[in-house]
Write a protein that holds these residues in place. Structure first.
Motif, PDB file in Angstrom:
ATOM      1  N   UNK A  31      21.207 -13.600 -10.996  1.00 42.61           N
ATOM      2  CA  UNK A  31      22.285 -13.320 -11.933  1.00 42.61           C
ATOM      3  C   UNK A  31      22.367 -11.815 -12.201  1.00 42.61           C
ATOM      4  N   UNK A  33      25.071  -8.761 -14.234  1.00 43.21           N
ATOM      5  CA  UNK A  33      26.127  -8.623 -15.246  1.00 43.21           C
ATOM      6  C   UNK A  33      26.533  -7.157 -15.380  1.00 43.21           C
ATOM      7  N   UNK A  50      26.515 -15.004 -10.312  1.00 45.89           N
ATOM      8  CA  UNK A  50      25.362 -15.907 -10.324  1.00 45.89           C
ATOM      9  C   UNK A  50      24.665 -15.959  -8.967  1.00 45.89           C
ATOM     10  N   UNK A 101      15.035 -16.654 -18.187  1.00 47.80           N
ATOM     11  CA  UNK A 101      16.286 -16.336 -18.880  1.00 47.80           C
ATOM     12  C   UNK A 101      16.256 -14.990 -19.573  1.00 47.80           C
ATOM     13  N   UNK A 103      16.946 -11.224 -19.839  1.00 45.56           N
ATOM     14  CA  UNK A 103      17.897 -10.349 -19.151  1.00 45.56           C
ATOM     15  C   UNK A 103      17.405  -8.911 -19.253  1.00 45.56           C
ATOM     16  N   UNK A 104      17.346  -8.257 -18.107  1.00 46.14           N
ATOM     17  CA  UNK A 104      16.852  -6.885 -18.041  1.00 46.14           C
ATOM     18  C   UNK A 104      18.030  -5.941 -17.855  1.00 46.14           C
TER      19      UNK A 104
END
Lengths: 114, 111
Positions: A31, A33, A50, A101, A103-104
């Motif tokens: 994933x 973003x 995704x 889950x 997020x980095x």
């Protein structure tokens, strides 16, 4: 591991110019973003992916395009820069399996359109 | 679609005071909740996260948060703040493969 790397860190664009913000991650996350951050507005999701070959619009996709040809890279393209796109852009990645889950985030790209 | 609300955007307090930042969410599915901190000029760093289990979550730097399902809340607390806690704090909810953020709380700690 480098984590999530964004380039450039700072950029000034003229109205109507185009540019690409690069984002790469070395954690093999599926994933990825792109967010923009504006004062007092929090972070708004522009696009996300995704997995390689799959992209989808977020809350504020207008004026932007993305591609995801590899797992590692998720570039964000501004085709005709407008002053409203002056913002701080953050790329992020995650993988529910390996990162739980979490997020980095990358360190951000400061973009000014004049 | 999920949403996150944070109130009291600007918070000013003295060192050693206690801090509580409210976070309310709206989402119909299983919630994964986060608090991130952003120090001036820096990127977001994870403070703590809740996925399941004990609703009281301990994070870094003495922060904790409590998930209250009946109130759709995930408030952040720190018993005694320091000047170095001056930062912006964001609550976030992961749902439908997307992380939704609140508008943030700008916290200023006066020495």
């Amino acid at each position: 591991n480098a984590g999530v790397t964004q380039t450039p860190k700072f950029r000034i664009l003229k109205i109507g110019q185009s540019m690409t913000l690069q984002c790469t991650q070395d954690m093999n996350h599926n994933y990825m973003y792109w967010y923009r951050q504006d004062p007092g507005m929090g972070l708004k999701l522009i696009y996300y992916s995704v997995g390689a070959g799959i992209t989808d619009k977020g809350e504020v996709p207008n004026g932007y395009n993305v591609s995801r040809s590899t797992t590692e890279d998720f570039p964000l393209r501004l085709e005709l820069a407008a002053p409203s796109q002056t913002s701080v852009y953050f790329c992020a990645s995650s993988d529910p399996g390996s990162s739980g889950n979490t997020i980095y985030f990358g360190e951000g790209s400061w973009l000014t359109v004049v | 679609a999920q949403s996150v609300s944070q109130h009291n955007h600007h918070v000013i307090l003295s060192e050693a005071a206690s801090l509580e930042l409210g976070c309310n969410y709206s989402y119909g599915g299983t919630v994964n909740l986060f608090w991130y901190v952003q120090y001036p000029g820096q990127h977001l760093q994870l403070l703590l996260k809740y996925f399941s289990g004990d609703p009281l979550v301990k994070g870094i730097k003495g922060f904790e948060a409590e998930f209250i399902k009946s109130k759709f809340s995930f408030n952040l607390r720190k018993p005694s703040v320091q000047w170095s806690d001056t930062a912006e704090y964001f609550c976030a909810l992961l749902g439908n493969n997307r992380l939704a953020f609140g508008k943030g709380n700008q916290v200023v700690v006066i020495p």
